[in-house]
Write a protein that holds these residues in place. Structure first.
Motif, PDB file in Angstrom:
ATOM      1  N   LEU A  13       0.801  -1.220   0.000  1.00 45.24           N
ATOM      2  CA  LEU A  13       0.000   0.000   0.000  1.00 45.24           C
ATOM      3  C   LEU A  13       0.836   1.274   0.000  1.00 45.24           C
ATOM      4  O   LEU A  13       0.309   2.361  -0.159  1.00 45.24           O
ATOM      5  N   LEU A  14       2.139   1.126   0.170  1.00 45.10           N
ATOM      6  CA  LEU A  14       3.034   2.289   0.186  1.00 45.10           C
ATOM      7  C   LEU A  14       3.401   2.715  -1.235  1.00 45.10           C
ATOM      8  O   LEU A  14       3.395   1.900  -2.154  1.00 45.10           O
ATOM      9  N   PRO A  15       3.760   3.988  -1.410  1.00 46.68           N
ATOM     10  CA  PRO A  15       4.309   4.395  -2.715  1.00 46.68           C
ATOM     11  C   PRO A  15       5.585   3.604  -3.001  1.00 46.68           C
ATOM     12  O   PRO A  15       6.352   3.292  -2.085  1.00 46.68           O
ATOM     13  N   SER A  16       5.811   3.270  -4.232  1.00 45.39           N
ATOM     14  CA  SER A  16       6.953   2.426  -4.620  1.00 45.39           C
ATOM     15  C   SER A  16       8.281   2.938  -4.091  1.00 45.39           C
ATOM     16  O   SER A  16       9.140   2.162  -3.686  1.00 45.39           O
ATOM     17  N   TRP A  69       3.603  -5.354  -8.034  1.00 40.23           N
ATOM     18  CA  TRP A  69       2.722  -5.780  -6.938  1.00 40.23           C
ATOM     19  C   TRP A  69       2.235  -4.637  -6.053  1.00 40.23           C
ATOM     20  O   TRP A  69       1.400  -4.837  -5.178  1.00 40.23           O
ATOM     21  N   SER A  70       2.715  -3.438  -6.289  1.00 40.30           N
ATOM     22  CA  SER A  70       2.296  -2.303  -5.475  1.00 40.30           C
ATOM     23  C   SER A  70       0.847  -1.916  -5.790  1.00 40.30           C
ATOM     24  O   SER A  70       0.464  -1.785  -6.949  1.00 40.30           O
ATOM     25  N   LEU A  71       0.060  -1.756  -4.751  1.00 38.52           N
ATOM     26  CA  LEU A  71      -1.337  -1.369  -4.914  1.00 38.52           C
ATOM     27  C   LEU A  71      -1.568   0.096  -4.581  1.00 38.52           C
ATOM     28  O   LEU A  71      -2.705   0.552  -4.543  1.00 38.52           O
ATOM     29  N   ASN A  72      -0.501   0.836  -4.348  1.00 40.43           N
ATOM     30  CA  ASN A  72      -0.635   2.220  -3.904  1.00 40.43           C
ATOM     31  C   ASN A  72      -1.443   3.069  -4.870  1.00 40.43           C
ATOM     32  O   ASN A  72      -2.374   3.752  -4.464  1.00 40.43           O
ATOM     33  N   THR A  77      -6.344   6.061  -6.106  1.00 34.36           N
ATOM     34  CA  THR A  77      -7.325   6.469  -7.114  1.00 34.36           C
ATOM     35  C   THR A  77      -8.653   5.746  -6.986  1.00 34.36           C
ATOM     36  O   THR A  77      -9.613   6.107  -7.650  1.00 34.36           O
ATOM     37  N   GLY A  78      -8.697   4.690  -6.161  1.00 33.13           N
ATOM     38  CA  GLY A  78      -9.938   3.949  -5.987  1.00 33.13           C
ATOM     39  C   GLY A  78     -10.203   2.931  -7.092  1.00 33.13           C
ATOM     40  O   GLY A  78     -11.315   2.420  -7.214  1.00 33.13           O
ATOM     41  N   ARG A  79      -9.194   2.645  -7.917  1.00 31.88           N
ATOM     42  CA  ARG A  79      -9.367   1.649  -8.989  1.00 31.88           C
ATOM     43  C   ARG A  79      -9.513   0.258  -8.396  1.00 31.88           C
ATOM     44  O   ARG A  79      -8.987  -0.042  -7.330  1.00 31.88           O
ATOM     45  N   LYS A  80     -10.173  -0.590  -9.108  1.00 32.77           N
ATOM     46  CA  LYS A  80     -10.361  -1.978  -8.678  1.00 32.77           C
ATOM     47  C   LYS A  80      -9.054  -2.738  -8.764  1.00 32.77           C
ATOM     48  O   LYS A  80      -8.211  -2.469  -9.608  1.00 32.77           O
ATOM     49  N   ARG A  81      -8.891  -3.729  -7.860  1.00 33.88           N
ATOM     50  CA  ARG A  81      -7.640  -4.492  -7.821  1.00 33.88           C
ATOM     51  C   ARG A  81      -7.615  -5.617  -8.834  1.00 33.88           C
ATOM     52  O   ARG A  81      -6.565  -6.081  -9.221  1.00 33.88           O
ATOM     53  N   THR A  82      -8.755  -6.122  -9.250  1.00 33.97           N
ATOM     54  CA  THR A  82      -8.780  -7.215 -10.224  1.00 33.97           C
ATOM     55  C   THR A  82      -9.786  -6.887 -11.316  1.00 33.97           C
ATOM     56  O   THR A  82     -10.645  -6.013 -11.149  1.00 33.97           O
ATOM     57  N   SER A  83      -9.746  -7.641 -12.393  1.00 35.19           N
ATOM     58  CA  SER A  83     -10.702  -7.411 -13.475  1.00 35.19           C
ATOM     59  C   SER A  83     -12.072  -7.965 -13.116  1.00 35.19           C
ATOM     60  O   SER A  83     -13.071  -7.627 -13.747  1.00 35.19           O
ATOM     61  N   THR A  84     -12.165  -8.819 -12.102  1.00 34.72           N
ATOM     62  CA  THR A  84     -13.460  -9.391 -11.721  1.00 34.72           C
ATOM     63  C   THR A  84     -14.151  -8.609 -10.613  1.00 34.72           C
ATOM     64  O   THR A  84     -15.270  -8.902 -10.252  1.00 34.72           O
ATOM     65  N   ALA A  85     -13.471  -7.596 -10.055  1.00 32.48           N
ATOM     66  CA  ALA A  85     -14.076  -6.790  -8.982  1.00 32.48           C
ATOM     67  C   ALA A  85     -15.170  -5.899  -9.581  1.00 32.48           C
ATOM     68  O   ALA A  85     -15.082  -5.465 -10.716  1.00 32.48           O
TER      69      ALA A  85
END
Length: 86
Positions: A13-16, A69-72, A77-85
């Motif tokens: 969750l941290l910035p790269s 693998w970073s999700l930051n 931005t509130g984007r979804k983590r997977t294509s199925t979300a």
């Protein structure tokens, strides 16, 4: 000790640019007395943070570079983590 191991997940969750420093803070020298924990942190560092050390001191790239693998950016931005979300 348990908190530090669980905190490895939070690195995503941290910035790269902050991941390596945060990893260093989690893997302080006091943990070196625990062999299994030391091996876990060494594996995590080789695989996800910095890559392995070559004979002449340089490092090879990690198997999974931080931007992979970073999700930051997605978390900010509130984007979804997977294509199925949804």
């Amino acid at each position: 000790l348990r908190t530090r191991v669980k905190s490895l997940n939070a690195l995503a969750l941290l910035p790269s640019a902050q991941v390596a420093d945060a990893f260093d803070a989690l893997s302080d020298p006091a943990l070196r007395h625990f062999r299994r924990l030391r091996r876990l942190f060494e594996w995590f560092e080789r695989t996800y943070v910095r890559g392995g050390v070559l004979r002449y001191g340089a490092r090879r790239r990690p198997v999974f570079p931080i931007p992979m693998w970073s999700l930051n950016a997605r978390a900010v931005t509130g984007r979804k983590r997977t294509s199925t979300a949804r």
